[in-house]
Design a protein around this motif. Structure first.
Motif, PDB file in Angstrom:
ATOM      1  N   GLU A 144      -3.417  -7.643   2.699  1.00  0.00           N
ATOM      2  CA  GLU A 144      -2.057  -7.112   2.601  1.00  0.00           C
ATOM      3  C   GLU A 144      -0.959  -8.154   2.815  1.00  0.00           C
ATOM      4  OE1 GLU A 144      -5.060  -4.223   3.419  1.00  0.00           O
ATOM      5  OE2 GLU A 144      -4.439  -5.893   4.692  1.00  0.00           O
ATOM      6  N   LEU A 145      -1.308  -9.395   3.017  1.00  0.00           N
ATOM      7  CA  LEU A 145      -0.307 -10.407   3.353  1.00  0.00           C
ATOM      8  C   LEU A 145       0.406 -10.956   2.120  1.00  0.00           C
ATOM      9  CD1 LEU A 145      -2.140 -12.547   6.053  1.00  0.00           C
ATOM     10  CD2 LEU A 145      -0.583 -10.616   6.399  1.00  0.00           C
ATOM     11  N   CYS A 175      -6.485   1.003   2.548  1.00  0.00           N
ATOM     12  CA  CYS A 175      -6.365   0.892   3.998  1.00  0.00           C
ATOM     13  C   CYS A 175      -6.598  -0.540   4.463  1.00  0.00           C
ATOM     14  CB  CYS A 175      -7.367   1.825   4.671  1.00  0.00           C
ATOM     15  SG  CYS A 175      -7.190   1.898   6.462  1.00  0.00           S
ATOM     16  N   VAL A 176      -5.924  -0.901   5.533  1.00  0.00           N
ATOM     17  CA  VAL A 176      -6.204  -2.163   6.204  1.00  0.00           C
ATOM     18  C   VAL A 176      -7.663  -2.150   6.651  1.00  0.00           C
ATOM     19  CG1 VAL A 176      -5.654  -3.589   8.216  1.00  0.00           C
ATOM     20  CG2 VAL A 176      -3.817  -2.410   6.965  1.00  0.00           C
ATOM     21  N   LEU A 216      -3.919   7.320  -3.220  1.00  0.00           N
ATOM     22  CA  LEU A 216      -4.537   6.360  -2.298  1.00  0.00           C
ATOM     23  C   LEU A 216      -5.433   5.361  -3.024  1.00  0.00           C
ATOM     24  CD1 LEU A 216      -5.568   8.768   0.610  1.00  0.00           C
ATOM     25  CD2 LEU A 216      -3.556   7.293   0.501  1.00  0.00           C
ATOM     26  N   SER A 217      -5.357   5.313  -4.337  1.00  0.00           N
ATOM     27  CA  SER A 217      -6.240   4.451  -5.127  1.00  0.00           C
ATOM     28  C   SER A 217      -5.453   3.291  -5.730  1.00  0.00           C
ATOM     29  CB  SER A 217      -6.916   5.255  -6.247  1.00  0.00           C
ATOM     30  OG  SER A 217      -7.787   4.435  -6.994  1.00  0.00           O
ATOM     31  N   LEU A 218      -5.694   2.101  -5.238  1.00  0.00           N
ATOM     32  CA  LEU A 218      -5.016   0.912  -5.744  1.00  0.00           C
ATOM     33  C   LEU A 218      -5.792   0.269  -6.883  1.00  0.00           C
ATOM     34  CD1 LEU A 218      -3.949  -0.847  -2.417  1.00  0.00           C
ATOM     35  CD2 LEU A 218      -2.505   0.493  -3.956  1.00  0.00           C
ATOM     36  N   ARG A 219      -5.077  -0.440  -7.727  1.00  0.00           N
ATOM     37  CA  ARG A 219      -5.732  -1.295  -8.711  1.00  0.00           C
ATOM     38  C   ARG A 219      -6.525  -2.388  -7.991  1.00  0.00           C
ATOM     39  NH1 ARG A 219      -1.434  -2.468 -13.605  1.00  0.00           N
ATOM     40  NH2 ARG A 219      -0.783  -0.295 -13.934  1.00  0.00           N
ATOM     41  N   LEU A 617      -6.244   8.387  10.031  1.00  0.00           N
ATOM     42  CA  LEU A 617      -7.449   8.121   9.256  1.00  0.00           C
ATOM     43  C   LEU A 617      -7.332   6.865   8.406  1.00  0.00           C
ATOM     44  CD1 LEU A 617      -8.287  11.756   8.055  1.00  0.00           C
ATOM     45  CD2 LEU A 617      -9.030  10.564  10.128  1.00  0.00           C
ATOM     46  N   MET A 618      -6.117   6.461   8.106  1.00  0.00           N
ATOM     47  CA  MET A 618      -5.894   5.236   7.335  1.00  0.00           C
ATOM     48  C   MET A 618      -4.611   4.580   7.817  1.00  0.00           C
ATOM     49  SD  MET A 618      -6.717   6.299   3.350  1.00  0.00           S
ATOM     50  CE  MET A 618      -6.959   4.628   2.789  1.00  0.00           C
TER      51      MET A 618
END
Length: 719
Positions: A144-145, A175-176, A216-219, A617-618
């Protein structure tokens, strides 16, 4: 030795490993046994692992073994056995999540490189400095940075010698890493234990279906072309995700990374990299600081179809085994004496040299030629026949000393060459082995987790209830509660200072919660932490190693939250050594496992568990698709996501990140199994001040709940 950028490839199978090596990987990472974050991958048996290491080391490729899951007390001896096997087989590094496992490695195998998994959820310079202090030689940066945040971490840790590794291509979790409990909560399959079922890829939609029904679904991530800049910023290793992906995917990703390192741009390959696997394409949004809707995507039919026509082309990238490392030969043949061959090899990764000498003593002595003499050309030709091994020998690396008019059978030369390379392989393997001190490991297992001195320094020893509030508006009737119950209140770090002054004037015990999301406003958090002790804050609730260090730097005693993921007594000991004397155990543990942990040495007075609340949860840096800052304008209400079954999950803001909360609160007031010798942590999120008081009262009387609730995982545990 200047190693240059390292291309680190996934190997979920031997075929994928060969593809990685043939396409130019400098190192591979793989799993063996049950303690790795891809337990559903094929992984490697001990015999297969030995073969993989031999194959890689002959070709100058490092092997990193994943041991990156949480480990229970009962499993620690098995983890110790795996560490021992890794040392004996010559594994180059262990990738670890659990601080208890890291302590075992440090004690028993000090020669083993120890890499901190991204599952450790460290995201600040303070956290990375702490990892160096814990003996880690390398740490994996969170996905995530931004580029600027990577640079800040490098600058802050340069004096520690800590190497930095970064995911550069592959699946991108919403999620992290290490802070996701969604899979465990919905199906008992823990991401922290290597069995994530990826429920985030299913349907979740914000109210009204705004923007996306997969919120909640990223590429997938792809930042391959940023490798040169990131290397200049201080990142050493560039990691490809995909231990469950096919060899063609590995080949394409490794080749693309290798090209980026070597300054080559291949448009066709980059196109194939997009096609072989993606979710609506790729993103590098975090790296550039561009968050939002464009980062989201799902695996579509078009994505699957796009891969089919290019698989054959990608297979050609590794169809033939051509990867080798140079070996030099010194061959001597003297009349009447045994043949002698010296082989010398230099590890391209670290420059170490291995040399072996073999001869034909007792088997063959050089004889005079009866007809045709053996010339240097014939010897050279036979010594260059290294096919089937990971070595190569050019004529420039071969020195030949021959007496005149001698004859040497080709079969003898070939046998001598094979013998030399076998001995060289054995020497390389032996050099890779690390010592393992079982006694030192057992001493770590046997030690008590909290010393008597730590007991005496423990924070608020009389308080058995810690009550965390999402907002100060949830504060109930304080005088009544404080008069009847021993409570330490936990308020947000950004609570108005006037409220804190009122609490201290009423002699109320309270501390502050350090946000879990520590990104763009971390400097502000540092300032606030130095301010709140002046207004009565007695401690800080720390969610991760980052916030532990931030609290300590501000001079605040630390209470560890359940998101520190402590799962065994050695990990508990590690946090105690860091000054965390009150710590909430993992919400994925069972009551029985907690009992084993405490009987292993941890003081019950220092431990606690989450007993009530909609647990997060996330933890996500990007807001779920369709959730906007304006949705948090009213602190009394929270936006929600709805899953495919119509179940609603609130979303809360936490520092510079977002938390997906459980659809139902944990409730244990009427549970006969609830341990009474642990402190209890209450986690209030959506409740009103009146509901907070009612719930605390219910835990005093043991009243049954009248609304929907969950008992959590304390009885059934996780896989």
């Amino acid at each position: 030795m200047n190693r240059g950028p390292e291309v680190l490839a996934p190997a979920g199978s031997m075929d994928a490993l060969r593809a990685a090596v043939e396409c130019g990987a400098d190192a591979v990472y793989l799993g063996a046994g049950h303690f790795n974050a891809r337990r559903n991958a094929k992984n490697f048996s001990e015999e297969e692992l030995a073969q993989a290491i031999k194959y890689c080391h002959e070709r100058g490729v490092k092997v990193h073994l994943t041991l990156n899951t949480l480990v229970s007390d009962e499993e620690l001896p098995l983890a110790m056995d795996l560490i021992k096997d890794a040392c004996e087989l010559g594994v180059d590094a262990l990738i670890v999540q659990d601080p208890g496992v890291a302590a075992l490695v440090r004690a028993a195998a000090p020669g083993m490189e120890l890499h901190a998994s991204t599952q450790m959820a460290v995201m600040t310079p303070e956290g990375f400095r702490a990892l160096a202090g814990l003996g880690f030689t390398r740490a994996v940066l969170p996905r995530e940075l931004s580029y600027e945040e990577v640079l800040a971490i490098r600058e802050a840790t340069r004096d520690t010698g800590l190497e930095l590794e970064m995911f550069i291509h592959g699946a991108l979790c919403m999620c992290v890493s290490g802070q996701c409990y969604l899979s465990a909560s919905m199906g008992g399959r823990s991401g922290n234990r290597g069995l994530c079922a990826q429920p985030c890829r299913l349907r979740f939609a914000a109210d009204g279906g705004r923007r996306s029904d997969h919120a909640l679904s990223l590429r997938d991530l792809s930042a391959v072309e940023a490798i040169p800049d990131l290397y200049e910023a201080g990142v050493l290793s560039f990691k490809i995700e995909g231990r469950m992906k096919r060899p063609e995917y590995v080949a394409a990703a490794v080749t693309a990374c290798r090209n980026a390192v070597d300054g080559i741009r291949d448009e066709k390959l980059l196109g194939n990299l997009d096609a072989v696997f993606s979710r609506s394409g790729h993103t590098d949004g975090y790296l550039k600081g561009h968050l939002g809707h464009d980062m989201f995507g799902t695996r579509r039919k078009d994505d699957v179809v796009a891969a089919t026509p290019i698989l054959k082309d990608l297979e050609q990238l590794y169809a033939k085994e051509t990867r080798s490392t140079p070996v030099s030969f010194d061959f001597t043949a003297r009349l009447g004496e045994p043949l002698r061959l010296t082989a010398t090899w230099e590890d391209p990764a670290d420059g170490t040299v291995q040399t072996v000498t073999v001869d034909t003593a007792g088997e063959y002595d050089v004889q005079a030629a009866q007809n045709v003499a053996t010339g240097a050309e014939k010897v050279l030709a036979q010594l260059q026949k290294t096919g089937g091994t990971g070595f190569s020998a050019s004529e420039h690396d071969i020195t030949i000393h021959l007496d005149e008019n001698i004859n040497i059978p080709v079969s003898i030369i070939n046998k001598l060459r094979r013998h030399a390379l076998e001995e060289l392989t054995a020497a390389i393997a032996e050099a890779g082995q690390k010592s393992f001190d079982r006694g030192a490991a057992e001493a770590v297992l046997d030690r008590a987790s909290v010393s008597e001195e730590a007991e005496q320094e423990a924070l608020l020893p009389e308080v058995r209830r810690f009550v965390r509030l999402r907002t100060d508006r949830q504060l109930p009737n304080m005088p009544f509660l404080q008069e009847h119950w021993e409570i330490a209140w936990i308020l947000p770090l950004n609570t108005p200072l006037s409220t804190l002054k009122d609490l201290i004037s009423e002699k109320i015990n309270f501390g502050v919660e350090i946000p879990r999301g520590l990104y763009e406003n971390t400097d502000k958090v540092r300032t606030q932490l130095k301010t709140v002790p002046k207004y009565g804050a007695a401690f800080a609730l720390a969610a991760t190693l980052d916030s532990v260090e931030l609290a300590k730097n501000a001079g605040l005693p630390v209470v560890g939250s359940f998101t520190t993921n402590v799962f065994n007594h050695v990990a508990r000991s590690e946090y105690a050594a860091l000054g965390v004397h009150r710590l909430t155990l993992s919400q994925e543990m069972t009551f029985r496992q907690m009992d084993v942990l405490r009987r292993s040495g941890t003081s019950p007075q220092g431990d606690g568990l989450l007993v009530y609340g909609r647990s997060p949860l996330m933890l996500t840096r990007n807001a779920p698709d369709g959730i906007h800052p304006k949705d948090f304008a009213d602190p009394a209400t929270l936006p929600e996501l709805t899953d495919r079954k119509g179940i609603r999950f609130p979303v809360a803001k936490n520092g510079d990140a977002y938390e997906l909360l459980n659809s139902r609160p944990l409730y244990l007031a009427d549970s006969k199994d609830l341990p009474r010798d642990l402190f209890h942590l209450f986690w209030f999120t959506t409740e009103t001040a009146e509901e907070v008081a009612d719930i605390l009262q219910a835990y005093e009387t043991g009243a049954p709940v009248e609304t929907e609730f969950t008992r959590g995982l304390y009885l059934k545990g996780v896989l």
